[in-house]
Design a protein around this motif. Structure first.
Motif, PDB file in Angstrom:
ATOM      1  N   GLU A 189       0.834  -1.197   0.000  1.00 23.95           N
ATOM      2  CA  GLU A 189       0.000   0.000   0.000  1.00 23.95           C
ATOM      3  C   GLU A 189       0.875   1.257   0.000  1.00 23.95           C
ATOM      4  O   GLU A 189       0.585   2.232  -0.714  1.00 23.95           O
ATOM      5  N   LEU A 232      -0.614  -2.069  -4.054  1.00 20.63           N
ATOM      6  CA  LEU A 232      -1.601  -3.024  -3.553  1.00 20.63           C
ATOM      7  C   LEU A 232      -2.793  -3.169  -4.495  1.00 20.63           C
ATOM      8  O   LEU A 232      -3.214  -4.285  -4.834  1.00 20.63           O
ATOM      9  N   GLU A 233      -3.342  -2.059  -4.945  1.00 21.56           N
ATOM     10  CA  GLU A 233      -4.494  -2.109  -5.847  1.00 21.56           C
ATOM     11  C   GLU A 233      -4.118  -2.693  -7.204  1.00 21.56           C
ATOM     12  O   GLU A 233      -4.934  -3.355  -7.853  1.00 21.56           O
ATOM     13  N   TRP A 272      -9.064  -3.017   1.088  1.00 19.16           N
ATOM     14  CA  TRP A 272      -8.045  -2.668   2.075  1.00 19.16           C
ATOM     15  C   TRP A 272      -8.592  -1.578   2.974  1.00 19.16           C
ATOM     16  O   TRP A 272      -8.783  -0.435   2.576  1.00 19.16           O
TER      17      TRP A 272
END
Length: 419
Positions: A244, A249-250, A258
């Motif tokens: 993140e 992360l995405e 998240w």
């Protein structure tokens, strides 16, 4: 440590080194696991002459004739495309040990222990015992002996030992930015070594790989390989927090939610000793399309099933919480939907996962224990029903077996609720 290879005169004994994570863990006084071996100054023909079996694809790797461990020829690499597969390798006999170590990801993974160094540590283990040797290695008391001499027992051209003692993850060279898998490996190392930090310049390289799109070329199998291993470490939250932080992360897990719940779950999961399947299920049960998400990630079927099971159970618990009264039929159907008669161990792990989610809701421990005990008691009452005997009786009477078994289980559950 592993037995030394039995090489003929065509290879110099000093050309064989243990490298990588096993050396790092050895120097930390940890179980070293499987060793990676590098042979410097040899040709494929020499390896075959010494009885090694070639198994490599993109570059020469050989299996030791006795131990069947992998031995790779020292190599260099050059970026030739996108992603972790976009490399061209060179494995000539002129490639030096330092050139081979230069291509590695982190300085703590770019150290090499010579054959003589292996013998030295084996002697120390015999004289001191394994426990004392590990304590000395962990404290750094043997660092000077390992790095002194010409050549030293431990080759460390990029100051990996210094970074190890400072608990720092730092890239070896600017080539770090060329391989996005290194982001995942670093993220996993953070879960494994909870007291290590990432050097600021290495952190910037990771952000650059996200910005320039290199991270988008990660293949699902490698994402799953690293994330699944991170989930089973002592501090998996550090993996996700790192991804993140660098903005990956995405991109790596599109569709993953998240938020505070996910962050808190990652702190709780290691304390519950859950299987990988239910650790995965707890973290990803809120994904909108669990099946599609799991298949894209190449997660095993058991992981997908655990996430679906937790999602289904939590939906049932939510409906139950909203209802003014709960029918025994609803409770029976909720239990049977989890297939607990065939998979009672899985039902117990589901309850343990449910307990984690109740704890996140700040439910008192006594209340959680009481609720789980009730579900176990209800399952036991259902399990006690002799379906075989009912089937025989129905066959003799010409009545429907399925309905009769269901009614018997419902009656048993109702009796259990009265006590």
């Amino acid at each position: 440590m592993s037995k030394e290879p039995n090489l003929h005169n065509t290879l110099e004994p000093s050309s064989i080194y243990a490298v990588g994570g096993a050396v790092r863990d050895l120097l930390l006084g940890l179980p070293a696991g499987d060793y990676d071996w590098v042979v410097v100054g040899a040709t494929p023909e020499q390896m075959v002459e010494n009885g090694y079996q070639p198994v490599g694809g993109d570059f020469p790797v050989f299996l030791h004739p006795r131990t069947h461990e992998e031995y790779a020829l020292a190599r260099t690499e050059r970026k030739s495309g996108r992603g972790y597969q976009g490399f061209t390798f060179y494995t000539g006999a002129d490639v030096s040990l330092e050139q081979d170590l230069l291509r590695r990801d982190l300085t703590v993974n770019a150290m090499a222990l010579s054959k003589e160094g292996q013998r030295y540590l084996q002697q120390q283990r015999r004289e001191l015992g394994a426990a004392q040797l590990n304590r000395l290695l962990q404290s750094g008391a043997l660092d000077q002996q390992l790095t002194a001499g010409d050549p030293p027992y431990l080759s460390d051209p990029f100051d990996g030992l210094k970074d190890l003692r400072q608990k720092l993850f730092r890239h070896v060279s600017e080539a770090f930015i060329e391989d996005p898998v290194r982001i995942l490996r670093l993220a996993r190392f953070l879960a494994l070594f909870a007291d290590f930090t990432v050097a600021p310049e290495t952190l910037n390289y990771c952000r650059d790989m996200v910005t320039n799109g290199e991270v988008d070329h990660l293949v699902a199998e490698r994402v799953w390989q690293e994330l699944s291993r991170a989930l089973m470490q002592s501090a998996p939250h550090r993996t996700f927090e790192f991804l993140e932080e660098i903005g990956a992360l995405e991109r790596v897990l599109p569709g993953f939610i998240w938020d505070r719940e996910a962050a808190e779950l990652l702190h709780l999961i290691p304390t519950k000793k859950l299987s990988l399947a239910f650790s995965y299920g707890l973290l990803f049960y809120r994904v909108a399309d669990i099946k599609g998400f799991s298949q894209r990630l190449r997660a095993p079927q058991a992981c997908q099933e655990a996430a679906l099971l937790i999602a289904q159970w939590m939906q049932a618990m939510h409906r139950q919480a909203l209802a003014t009264s709960i029918s025994s039929t609803h409770m029976l159907n909720t239990i049977l939907a989890t297939d607990p008669l065939r998979k009672p161990e899985r039902f117990e792990e589901l309850l343990q996962s449910y307990a984690v989610l109740l704890a996140l809701q700040a439910k008192p421990a006594e209340q959680i224990d009481a609720e789980l005990a009730q579900w176990r008691r209800l399952l036991a009452s259902i399990q006690a029903v002799d379906a075989g005997a009912i089937a025989k009786a129905c066959a003799a009477q010409g009545t429907a077996i399925k309905e009769a078994v269901y009614e018997a289980r419902l009656h048993a559950l109702e009796q259990a609720l009265k006590h």
